[in-house]
Structures are given as structure tokens and as C-alpha cells.
Design an enzyme around this catalytic site. Structure first.
Site, PDB file in Angstrom:
ATOM      1  N   ALA A 164      14.035  21.794  48.556  1.00  0.00           N
ATOM      2  CA  ALA A 164      13.803  22.693  47.417  1.00  0.00           C
ATOM      3  C   ALA A 164      12.403  23.306  47.474  1.00  0.00           C
ATOM      4  CB  ALA A 164      14.021  21.949  46.112  1.00  0.00           C
ATOM      5  N   HIS A 165      12.113  24.143  46.508  1.00  0.00           N
ATOM      6  CA  HIS A 165      10.863  24.906  46.517  1.00  0.00           C
ATOM      7  C   HIS A 165       9.620  24.024  46.350  1.00  0.00           C
ATOM      8  CE1 HIS A 165      11.348  25.807  41.913  1.00  0.00           C
ATOM      9  NE2 HIS A 165      11.754  24.609  42.221  1.00  0.00           N
TER      10      HIS A 165
END
Lengths: 335, 335, 335
Positions: free
Chosen positions: A234-235
Site C-alpha cells: 500500500a501507499h
């Protein structure tokens, strides 16, 4: 290739048969007289005669019942021998007529760009890089030397890929991170994801994986990281050097993982956690707290291994206690 | 843009520095004098001077040691400021020469259709929609206004997408549901999947996700739903308005999920279940029964949170009981 | 189509209404007077009048309150009726002008190759096979008769697909297995993956799945296997005939799975294990040991079903024991 030439290339000890012609590496079970095979564990070596291999890769010359390479790291020797005898079949340099190269793209020497691939404006592609058919390289991307972008991969704008990195088919790098803020109406308002995803050198990322771009700053996969298929990063995550992540694992946002961490398959790591250098996480573990000490972790709450094993035995341990308790009760009532 | 202009656009209170020029939004740590940053929690605000940001987004003006926007929902303010300063870079209207548009396709005004994209016969594309390079839109699909279909997405025939919905790269919508009937021979006979998948308005669906089409009727993702990367929604599911689903989660067939449900990462929901409005499900939970009461659920059988925590402590609780039991036994035998 | 014609085609008993015109199969709830619907369970049959269906598929003629097909396997009858009334809409034979067919490719009779698809040198495509738009078929691949390769699928070089097999969109077959050997420096040295992936006949593989190629030898999916979306099959696995694997499951390297095995969603199977014929594995199970006996397995360590249920009750059972223990303690101290 002669067995002696292979030994010379690997700089390893040769046990007889230097003139033997070796055509390919085969599995122990299926090898023929012109094949070399890895005889890994003692049982396999003892049953060596059941392999038809003309030559073996061994760690101990005492087991050499035929011509053999004697090596310290047999898997490394296997890999190097395969690279010698059957090098990867990468497409030749050249830009396919149907590839669409955007404005101001800088293509290095000896690149391959496959059929129907598209490269967005102002991207820079390093020497010898391979962009396979149908790959989508966004605008302003950087791709390093000798890196390979496989079929139908999508790199969003401004994604950065280092040297000798391999991004397998249908992978998506740099797509939007999953960031929203909840409004009073119950609706989710999108937080723009304007950062980037950066993959350093010598990384390999499996098919159908995703690495989200950061909201701000960068999602960073450091050098030497190896990621299996179907993994989601994820980011704003940072994955340290030489960490290895097996298939189907998901790492939530803003997680920082150290160097040389080993993560099994289908592990889930919650957001904003830190995982220390060298930690090992068993397959299917759920990580919901920081793991700041080295060790092996397992189970739904990333327990230390022994603790998890005791937890799994709960049902049986309770049976035993229940029985004991009944005995005591009887003893008391009789007394 | 002047800080004062941003405050006016956000209709929020400005604390000094209306003439300050702001170039971009940065993270708190990396912001410079022409940047604005979010100072979220008190520790960060207290250490405010360690950020080089020219301006801050704050919830409390007492913390304003420099020009600041004072707002109620700081993430919303951050998002809106990012949209003002760095709007998403979508491709301009126009149909690429290499795009293949099928018979009787109705394209709205101002659409973008990228290189090598294909759109099947009789599909309708709304005004301002963006179909990126290599996307595959089947026949008879509907795509609403301003929706964005990213690179290499595949929409199977008759898939319906609402307005302002974003389908990220390599996502597959409307592929066959997983339906078979077992024959006496042990073989599986395929049940045709002739229903459709319908995605309503303002939905965002991450990269490498899959939404299967229904066998009959429709697999339905309602308005405002946000779905992270690598999520699988099986056939005949209904996902209620504004529900949020984190990465790597899988929802089996014919599940009905209410409004405003929050589902963590790598959750698995078994088939034919109902999940009530507003339920929260922790990451890695297994849901095997209906969840008809609101609350937070966790663990392999979606227990209520407290119950799950007690379950996880089983190993330690048993240790304690075992010790106690030995003491009692000693006491009895001595008496 | 007349109901009588459907009954004749299915070779099943007809209960009245042979001349009734049937237009399509609908769900029980949404069927109209020209539709046929499946009335599966007694409650649905009892409430039969609430369906507007003109005809029903039933197992018991006693429930036939209107024209009906009386069948043994109602789902099979449903599937066959759907195939009669609404056959799959596959694209017609022909090679799109934009498809790129490599040197020495052998295309069978009546194949379809869609827009922008690419087929590598020396691949063989069987009669009636369908290669959809943007699919990437590597060099030296074999694809059997009537198989369907959906949009944007990537088959790496030398992948083999049998007859009547369906590979859904964005699937990747034959990408590199995840094999490395650790160097003393902490770096991972790649073991070349020079084996292949072979998919036999009548297999269906969902969207966004991955099947890795073997390091040596072959990763093998045998005939009749059905695999849902988002599943990962690692290198050197062998999956037996007619085994069914639900979505989001991951099978690690060198696992051998028997015939007719049923694997639920989001199951993780560790590497080098054997799973016997006919085993059933509940959703979200973790398999870390061989499963050599038939039965139903569940839970983080693939326990037998009853054992797992007891394990899940640990928290409550400990509560009960704690209470009992306190009573005994009181009893002893009072005596």
C-alpha cells in the site's frame, strides 16, 4: 558445454569428467546422461544411481558416484549453471513499429520496446531495458538499465524503477493509494495521491502484484527486494534492502519494513507499523503491532513461535485440565 | 496560489499570511517555505518548528506558530488543497487513432480514448469519460460521465459503470462468476454466468481487483463504495452505499453487505451471508455467519472484539489455570 | 424455444406445458411469464406462486404448480437450459488486422484472434480457439481446441493449455516461479525458472490469477480443474483432476494436490506438501502439514473440523473452568 568449463566458470571443484558434454540442467528425477542435476539431501544422494544424470552438483565429494561439481551453495551453483546453459531468452534490441513513444522520451542504447507498448511523455528508459508487448509506461517514468517490464504491466505516471529490476506481467505500480476521509454524510472524500512509487535496483516483483503510489512523498521498495505474485504494497510503505515477501501477502499503508526481513505467504500487516531488520514472519500471520525484536512470528496476532504453538494447543490443553478438575472435585467430595 | 485564496476556496478560517504564496502540499517532514503541510496530532504540532512548511493545516488556532488554515476536518482540507494546487493530470479529450471503436458505440462529449483501447459494439460512454490505453471495454457496456477506466482494465460484455467512478489498472469487471455443479463423474459442469456486473456512481476500485458477473440478475456495487487493490467480489454480491473495503479482501458469492460498512484488509466473507449497515470488520477476519448487529468483529469466526481478545489470551489463561490447579491438588493431598 | 423442446434436449421429464414458449432463464424472484426459473428448496417451491415464472425446474413433480421440468440435478438442468437459450457470445472466426502473429505460428481452423493480440513465434493454436483482444501469447506456446483466452491475459513462453480450457482476463500463466538462494551478503540470487506451466483440458481459471512456471520440469493443472479469481499457484505444483479452488487462495511451491479436492476461499497451503484425493478444506484454512486422510479441515493449522470447533470455543471453556476452579478452592479452604 564441457563439465570442466562449467566448473571453471563457477570457480568450483570438479570431481572427474571434465570432458563430459552437458546440454542442460534437469531435475534429479528426470535427468539424462547429458544433463546435470542437483543432488540436494543425503537420501537423494544415496539413491544417486536412480537418477540418470550424467553429472551432479554436490556439497560433499564423498557422494560423487559420477562426475560432479563440488560446491558450497548448491542452489547458487544450480542457478549459475542454468544461466550458463540456458540463458534467459530476452527479445532483441529494437523498437516495434506499433510501439507508441511519447514526446521527449529518452531511450537508452539497446532497448527493446514490444508490440503495442506505450511510453508516456518525458519518460527515461535506461540502456538495455526491455519493455514487453502491451506494457503501459506512464508519463515522467524512470526505468533503469537492463530492467525488464513484462507484458501488460501498467506503470502510472512518475513511477521510478531502478537497474536490473524485473516487473512481471499484469503488475500495476504507482496506482492510487487507498486514502479517503469520511464526511458527515457517510461518503468518502478522496485524498489525492500525488506522491510516487520508487523501486530500486535488483528488485523482482511477481505477476499481478500492486504497489500503490504515496499520497505525498514516496512508496519505496529498496534494492534487492524480491516479491512473489499477487502481493499488495500500500501507499507510503518502505521495504528495506533484500527483504523477501512470498505470494498473496498484503502490506497496509505507511508500514516500514527493515532489511533482510522474510515474510511468508498470505501475511497481512496492518498500517503504520514498523518491522525490524531480520524478522521472520510465518505464512498466514496477522501483524497488528510493531515487531521490534528479531525472531520468528506466527499466528493471528504475530506471536512468538512457541507462544503460538501453545495457543494452538488450547483445545487439547483444556481437555486435560477439565479431566484433572473432575478428578480433584471427586477427591474433595469423597474426603 | 495565495494562502488567502486557498482559505476562500475551502471556506475556512485563515490565521495570518493571506498573501503567502503556496506552491504545493507536502508531508510535514519534507515541506519547504512555499509548501503547506498537515500538522495532524499535538506532538507534531508541538514540534511544528521542525517542519519547514510555510503554512500549516490545523484544527486549533492555538497551535498556529505560522500562517495556517484552521479547519474542522483536516484530511478533507488537505485533499481539497491538493486538488486546488495539483489537479489530477487526466489526458485531454480525443480518440487516439489506434483506438478501435465498435459498431453503434455512443461516445459522449469530451471523452478520451487512449492508444490501443478497444470498445465493443453498442457500448455507451458518458461525457468526459476517460478510457486509458489498452483498456478492453466489451460489447453493450455502459460507462457514466467523468468516469476513468485505467490502463489495461477489462470490462466484460454488458458491464455497467456509473458516473465519476474510477476503475484502476488491470482490474477485471464482469468476468464469469465461479459457478459449477458437480456431476456424478466428479467433473464440474459450468453454470453459465449470464447476469451482469453493475457499478454505480462515485465508486473507486483499486488495481488488480475482480468483480464477477452474476449467474442471473446482477452483481451490484452501490454508489460511493471504495475498494482497495487486489479485492475479489464474487457473483451476485450486493455492496451497500459508501461501504469501504481494504486490500486483499475476498467476498464470496451472493453476499449482501449494508451501507457504510468498514471492512479491513484480507478479510474473507463466506457465501450467502448478510452484513448489517455500519458493521466494522477488523483486518484478516473470517466471516462465516451473518453479522446482523452493529459492532466491531475480529478473528477467524468474526467474534465480537472483546470475545476475540479473550480467545487470543487462551494460551496464557490456561497457564494460569494449570498453576492454580497444581496448587489445589497439593493442598488437597496434604490435607 | 418450446418447453417441450427443452425437455427433449435435456432428456428429462416434462410436467405439462410442452407448447409454452420460453425466452430465457431468470432468477426465481425476477422471472416473468416467458421465463423458466429454478425452484430449488422446498420453501421456495412452496412460495412458488410468488414467482412470476412461466415454468419451473423442479426435482419433485409434486411441487409442480405450473409447467415444469422434473430433473435429478437441478443446477445441471439450469446450466444446460441457459446454454440452449442464451449460448455464450463468442467472437466469430477470423484474425483481426491488428493482431500480430509471429513466425511459424500454426493456427487451427476457425480460430479468432482479437485486436492487438500478439502471438509469439512457433506457437500452435488449436481449432476453434479464441484469443481475445490484447492477449499476449508467448513463443512456443500450445493452446488446445476451443479454448478461450480472455482479454489481456499473458502467457509466458512455452506455456501449454489443453482443449476447451478458459483463461479469464488479466490472468498470467507461466511467469517466473519465486525461487532464490540467499547469498552470505544477504542478497537473493535468482534461480532461473526454465520449466513450464501446463494446463490440461476443460480447465477454467478466473481473472487475475497467476500460475508460475516451474524452475525445472512442469507446473501442472490437470483436466477438469476449476479455479476462481485471484488465486496463485506457485511453481512446480501439481493440481489433480477435477479439483476446485475458490477465490483468493494461495498454493506455495511444489505442492501436490489430489483429485476431486475442494479448497475454499483464501486458503494458504505451505510449500512441498501433499493433499490427498477428496480432501475438503474450509475457507481461510492454513495448511502447514500433509493432509493424507480424507475429511474436512479448517482453522489456522488445518485441524479436523470438530477439533477446530473446540479450539474456537477455548475462551468460553476457560471461563467455565475458571469458575469451577474458584468453587473448588472455596470448598477446600472451607473444609
Amino acid at each position: 558445454m564441457k563439465l570442466g568449463e562449467i566448473a571453471a566458470a563457477l570457480e568450483c571443484r570438479l570431481e572427474g569428467g571434465g570432458d563430459l558434454n552437458i546440454v542442460k540442467v534437469s531435475s534429479f528425477e528426470n535427468a539424462g546422461p547429458e544433463d546435470i542435476a542437483l543432488a540436494l539431501d543425503p537420501p537423494k544422494t544415496e539413491s544417486g544411481l536412480s537418477s540418470g544424470a550424467g553429472a551432479l552438483i554436490l556439497t560433499d565429494s564423498a557422494n560423487a558416484d559420477r562426475p560432479a561439481l563440488i560446491v558450497k551453495n548448491p542452489f547458487l551453483a544450480l542457478a549459475k549453471t542454468m544461466n550458463l546453459l540456458e540463458p534467459e531468452n530476452l527479445p532483441p534490441a529494437g523498437i516495434d513499429d506499433t510501439a507508441i513513444i511519447g514526446k521527449d522520451v529518452a531511450l537508452g542504447e539497446g532497448c527493446h520496446v514490444g508490440a503495442y507498448a506505450t511510453i508516456g511523455a518525458a519518460s527515461k528508459i535506461g540502456d538495455g531495458a526491455v519493455i514487453k508487448a502491451g506494457a503501459r509506461i506512464g508519463a515522467g517514468c524512470l526505468i533503469g538499465k537492463q530492467s525488464v517490464i513484462f507484458e501488460n504491466v501498467a506503470l502510472y505516471d512518475k513511477t521510478e524503477i531502478g537497474d536490473r529490476t524485473r516487473i512481471h506481467a499484469n503488475r500495476v505500480i504507482g496506482s492510487d493509494g487507498f486514502g479517503y476521509t469520511k464526511l458527515e454524510s457517510g461518503e468518502s472524500f478522496k485524498i489525492p495521491q500525488r506522491g510516487i512509487a520508487r523501486i530500486e535496483d535488483d528488485v523482482e516483483i511477481g505477476a499481478s502484484c500492486t504497489v500503490a503510489r504515496a499520497a505525498l512523498d514516496v512508496t519505496l521498495i529498496k534494492s534487492g527486494v524480491k516479491i512473489d505474485n499477487q502481493v499488495h504494497i500500500a501507499h507510503n510503505c518502505v521495504i528495506g534492502e533484500n527483504t523477501v515477501i512470498a505470494g498473496c501477502t498484503g502490506i497496509a499503508g505507511s508500514v516500514t519494513i527493515g532489511k533482510g526481513v522474510m515474510i511468508g505467504g498470505m501475511v497481512a500487516v496492518s498500517d503504520h507499523l514498523n518491522i525490524a531488520d531480520g524478522v521472520m514472519i510465518a505464512g498466514k500471520t496477522g501483524v497488528h503491532t510493531n515487531l521490534s525484536e528479531p525472531g520468528v512470528y506466527a499466528g493471528p496476532m504475530a506471536m512468538k513461535n512457541m507462544e503460538y504453538k501453545r495457543f494452538l494447543l488450547s483445545g487439547k490443553r483444556i481437555d486435560k485440565i477439565s479431566k484433572k478438575l473432575k478428578e480433584l472435585e471427586k477427591l474433595i467430595k469423597e474426603s
